[in-house]
Motif scaffolding. Structure first.
Motif, PDB file in Angstrom:
ATOM      1  N   GLU A 183       0.820  -1.215   0.000  1.00  4.83           N
ATOM      2  CA  GLU A 183       0.000   0.000   0.000  1.00  4.83           C
ATOM      3  C   GLU A 183       0.852   1.262   0.000  1.00  4.83           C
ATOM      4  O   GLU A 183       0.505   2.256  -0.651  1.00  4.83           O
ATOM      5  N   SER A 184       1.964   1.256   0.730  1.00  8.15           N
ATOM      6  CA  SER A 184       2.815   2.449   0.769  1.00  8.15           C
ATOM      7  C   SER A 184       3.555   2.646  -0.550  1.00  8.15           C
ATOM      8  O   SER A 184       3.959   3.762  -0.877  1.00  8.15           O
ATOM      9  N   THR A 185       3.718   1.581  -1.322  1.00  8.78           N
ATOM     10  CA  THR A 185       4.393   1.684  -2.619  1.00  8.78           C
ATOM     11  C   THR A 185       3.433   2.076  -3.732  1.00  8.78           C
ATOM     12  O   THR A 185       3.745   2.937  -4.565  1.00  8.78           O
ATOM     13  N   TYR A 186       2.251   1.476  -3.742  1.00  9.72           N
ATOM     14  CA  TYR A 186       1.350   1.644  -4.882  1.00  9.72           C
ATOM     15  C   TYR A 186       0.132   2.517  -4.590  1.00  9.72           C
ATOM     16  O   TYR A 186      -0.552   2.941  -5.526  1.00  9.72           O
ATOM     17  N   GLY A 187      -0.171   2.777  -3.322  1.00  8.95           N
ATOM     18  CA  GLY A 187      -1.282   3.658  -2.986  1.00  8.95           C
ATOM     19  C   GLY A 187      -2.610   2.929  -2.877  1.00  8.95           C
ATOM     20  O   GLY A 187      -2.773   1.801  -3.354  1.00  8.95           O
ATOM     21  N   PRO A 188      -3.600   3.580  -2.245  1.00  4.21           N
ATOM     22  CA  PRO A 188      -4.887   2.914  -1.987  1.00  4.21           C
ATOM     23  C   PRO A 188      -5.681   2.580  -3.240  1.00  4.21           C
ATOM     24  O   PRO A 188      -6.425   1.594  -3.256  1.00  4.21           O
ATOM     25  N   ASN A 189      -5.570   3.380  -4.300  1.00  6.84           N
ATOM     26  CA  ASN A 189      -6.350   3.084  -5.508  1.00  6.84           C
ATOM     27  C   ASN A 189      -5.918   1.765  -6.145  1.00  6.84           C
ATOM     28  O   ASN A 189      -6.755   0.955  -6.566  1.00  6.84           O
ATOM     29  N   LYS A 190      -4.602   1.545  -6.208  1.00 11.77           N
ATOM     30  CA  LYS A 190      -4.120   0.275  -6.756  1.00 11.77           C
ATOM     31  C   LYS A 190      -4.443  -0.877  -5.802  1.00 11.77           C
ATOM     32  O   LYS A 190      -4.717  -1.999  -6.252  1.00 11.77           O
ATOM     33  N   MET A 191      -4.418  -0.600  -4.493  1.00 10.97           N
ATOM     34  CA  MET A 191      -4.789  -1.653  -3.548  1.00 10.97           C
ATOM     35  C   MET A 191      -6.253  -2.032  -3.715  1.00 10.97           C
ATOM     36  O   MET A 191      -6.622  -3.198  -3.547  1.00 10.97           O
ATOM     37  N   ALA A 192      -7.096  -1.060  -4.049  1.00  8.73           N
ATOM     38  CA  ALA A 192      -8.499  -1.372  -4.314  1.00  8.73           C
ATOM     39  C   ALA A 192      -8.612  -2.310  -5.514  1.00  8.73           C
ATOM     40  O   ALA A 192      -9.408  -3.264  -5.504  1.00  8.73           O
ATOM     41  N   GLU A 193      -7.814  -2.055  -6.550  1.00  5.25           N
ATOM     42  CA  GLU A 193      -7.800  -2.956  -7.705  1.00  5.25           C
ATOM     43  C   GLU A 193      -7.350  -4.353  -7.286  1.00  5.25           C
ATOM     44  O   GLU A 193      -7.895  -5.366  -7.745  1.00  5.25           O
ATOM     45  N   PHE A 194      -6.345  -4.393  -6.419  1.00  8.10           N
ATOM     46  CA  PHE A 194      -5.833  -5.687  -5.958  1.00  8.10           C
ATOM     47  C   PHE A 194      -6.896  -6.437  -5.162  1.00  8.10           C
ATOM     48  O   PHE A 194      -7.067  -7.654  -5.318  1.00  8.10           O
ATOM     49  N   ILE A 195      -7.624  -5.725  -4.313  1.00  5.03           N
ATOM     50  CA  ILE A 195      -8.686  -6.356  -3.523  1.00  5.03           C
ATOM     51  C   ILE A 195      -9.717  -7.000  -4.441  1.00  5.03           C
ATOM     52  O   ILE A 195     -10.174  -8.125  -4.206  1.00  5.03           O
ATOM     53  N   VAL A 196     -10.091  -6.288  -5.491  1.00  3.70           N
ATOM     54  CA  VAL A 196     -11.065  -6.833  -6.438  1.00  3.70           C
ATOM     55  C   VAL A 196     -10.473  -8.018  -7.196  1.00  3.70           C
ATOM     56  O   VAL A 196     -11.121  -9.054  -7.377  1.00  3.70           O
ATOM     57  N   GLU A 197      -9.223  -7.883  -7.617  1.00  2.14           N
ATOM     58  CA  GLU A 197      -8.583  -8.923  -8.430  1.00  2.14           C
ATOM     59  C   GLU A 197      -8.347 -10.200  -7.632  1.00  2.14           C
ATOM     60  O   GLU A 197      -8.472 -11.316  -8.166  1.00  2.14           O
ATOM     61  N   VAL A 198      -8.012 -10.060  -6.350  1.00  2.00           N
ATOM     62  CA  VAL A 198      -7.669 -11.232  -5.544  1.00  2.00           C
ATOM     63  C   VAL A 198      -8.909 -11.884  -4.931  1.00  2.00           C
ATOM     64  O   VAL A 198      -8.816 -12.954  -4.320  1.00  2.00           O
ATOM     65  N   ASP A 199     -10.073 -11.264  -5.114  1.00  4.60           N
ATOM     66  CA  ASP A 199     -11.311 -11.812  -4.558  1.00  4.60           C
ATOM     67  C   ASP A 199     -11.535 -13.233  -5.088  1.00  4.60           C
ATOM     68  O   ASP A 199     -11.530 -13.474  -6.294  1.00  4.60           O
TER      69      ASP A 199
END
Length: 379
Positions: A183-199
């Motif tokens: 999260e500190s490297t890529y930011g919350p917006n990319k983490m949101a994408e990751f959350i959706v992708e890893v679901d």
């Protein structure tokens, strides 16, 4: 800690008799024979859930079906299947939290997108606990802030951790470190994408595919990213709560006071069966400055249990500080020397409530320590 499923009726013989307060995102149940629910508790749970979702860009109406929260010691002991566990969450159609604490932020985070994944499938427990640990609030839970671990797992060890199905066999600090590194490297917006992708991911290979699609990195590269992160803390989740009463430094001693408070008031929250708190924010100069901090009470009031807990809100990782908070007590304990503070701070005043529900909080004064520059020059 999340659990796969639980029958409410199995855990508590009196659950149907528990009173309920319905908020915007939570239906809150508590044992009124054991505790008095304060007016700000359910709204604070609502705001917390909105804060977690909002951090990743989800609007309040995108938070899902809402949460059933049971603050009941008997139920939490019986429903949480691990010995010695008093807080857990069930990620079925409507998330359910069982806790012996009035606001268990770790378990509430499990109910959010990112904290449990799809019902039944979910995420690997490593990701569940990484997310929930990232959103655990030391300010609300009387705990110590999570710190990243300077020594992380090898790529093979990370792969093995992602295959573990028992959260009790995981090191939450390592999971927290991995999430914070991403999260500190890529930011919350990319983490949101990751959350959706890893679901729906159920294996380390699934997680690696999600890492490659969203961040363009392998599992080994994510482990190296976490390994490169020195010991650090992140902002406490309360830093992002909106609507807190805010006190701004103007150059004169800054007084923080909440007088004539009562448990029924909409800004007083339960922190324990008898313990209550009031959340507030400070806006101080951006330059590090020393302040004397004093807590006082009306004459005749017992100072026991009356305290203040304060955290800085940096908006970024803070390094080389194993204690990223300050605590002061009205009885004078653990309060030596001035505090060096800067910028936005968020904290709580806490105390045990009186039998009639009255809440007597400390009056706090922040006074800048004078330096040589403040002294008049000799003629």
């Amino acid at each position: 800690m999340s659990i796969a499923a639980v029958g409410v009726a199995l855990g508590c013989c009196h659950c149907t008799e528990l009173p309920t307060e319905v908020g915007e995102h939570v239906s809150y149940h508590w044992d009124d024979s054991e505790a008095r629910l304060c007016g700000g508790t359910v709204p604070t749970v609502d705001r917390f859930l909105e804060t977690v979702g909002g951090h990743y860009g989800w609007a309040p109406d995108e938070l899902g079906p809402g949460v059933e929260y049971f603050w009941d010691e008997e139920l939490s002991v019986n429903a949480c299947s691990w010995p010695g566990t008093f807080n857990c969450e069930s990620g079925m159609n409507r998330p359910i939290v069982f806790s012996n604490a009035p606001i268990e932020t770790h378990e509430l985070a499990h109910t959010s997108r990112g904290g449990h994944g799809r019902p039944i499938l979910g995420f690997p427990p490593f990701i569940n606990e990484a997310f929930a640990s990232r959103w655990s609030s030391a300010v609300i839970e009387h705990g110590q802030a999570f710190l990243t671990w300077p020594e992380f797992l090898s790529a093979a060890e990370l792969r093995a951790a992602l295959e573990v199905n028992d959260a009790n066999k995981l090191e939450y600090g390592l999971a927290f470190t991995w999430w914070v590194a991403l999260e500190s490297t890529y930011g919350p917006n990319k983490m949101a994408e990751f959350i959706v992708e890893v679901d729906g991911a159920t294996s380390a290979n699934d997680v690696e595919r999600a890492l490659r699609r969203v961040f363009g990195i392998s599992l080994a590269e994510s482990a190296a990213l976490a390994e490169s992160l020195p010991e650090a803390s992140i902002d406490d989740p309360v830093c992002e709560l909106e609507g807190l009463p805010t006190f701004t430094w103007t150059g004169r001693p800054l007084v923080v006071e909440r007088s004539d408070a009562h448990c029924d008031d909409g800004d007083i929250v339960n922190l324990g069966h008898d313990n209550t708190g009031w959340l507030f924010a400070l806006e101080l100069p951006d330059t590090l400055t020393d302040y004397y901090v004093s807590l006082t009470l009306p004459p005749g009031v017992d100072p026991a249990t009356k305290a203040m807990y304060l955290v800085e809100c940096h908006g970024e990782l803070e390094f080389d500080n194993p204690f990223p908070y300050n605590a002061a007590f009205a009885d004078g304990k653990v309060q030596s020397g001035p505090w060096r503070l800067q910028g936005r701070q968020v904290g709580r005043l806490s105390t045990d409530m009186n039998p009639d529900g009255a809440v007597v909080l400390s009056r706090v004064v922040f006074e800048r320590v004078l330096t040589d520059a403040d002294r008049p020059m000799p003629p």
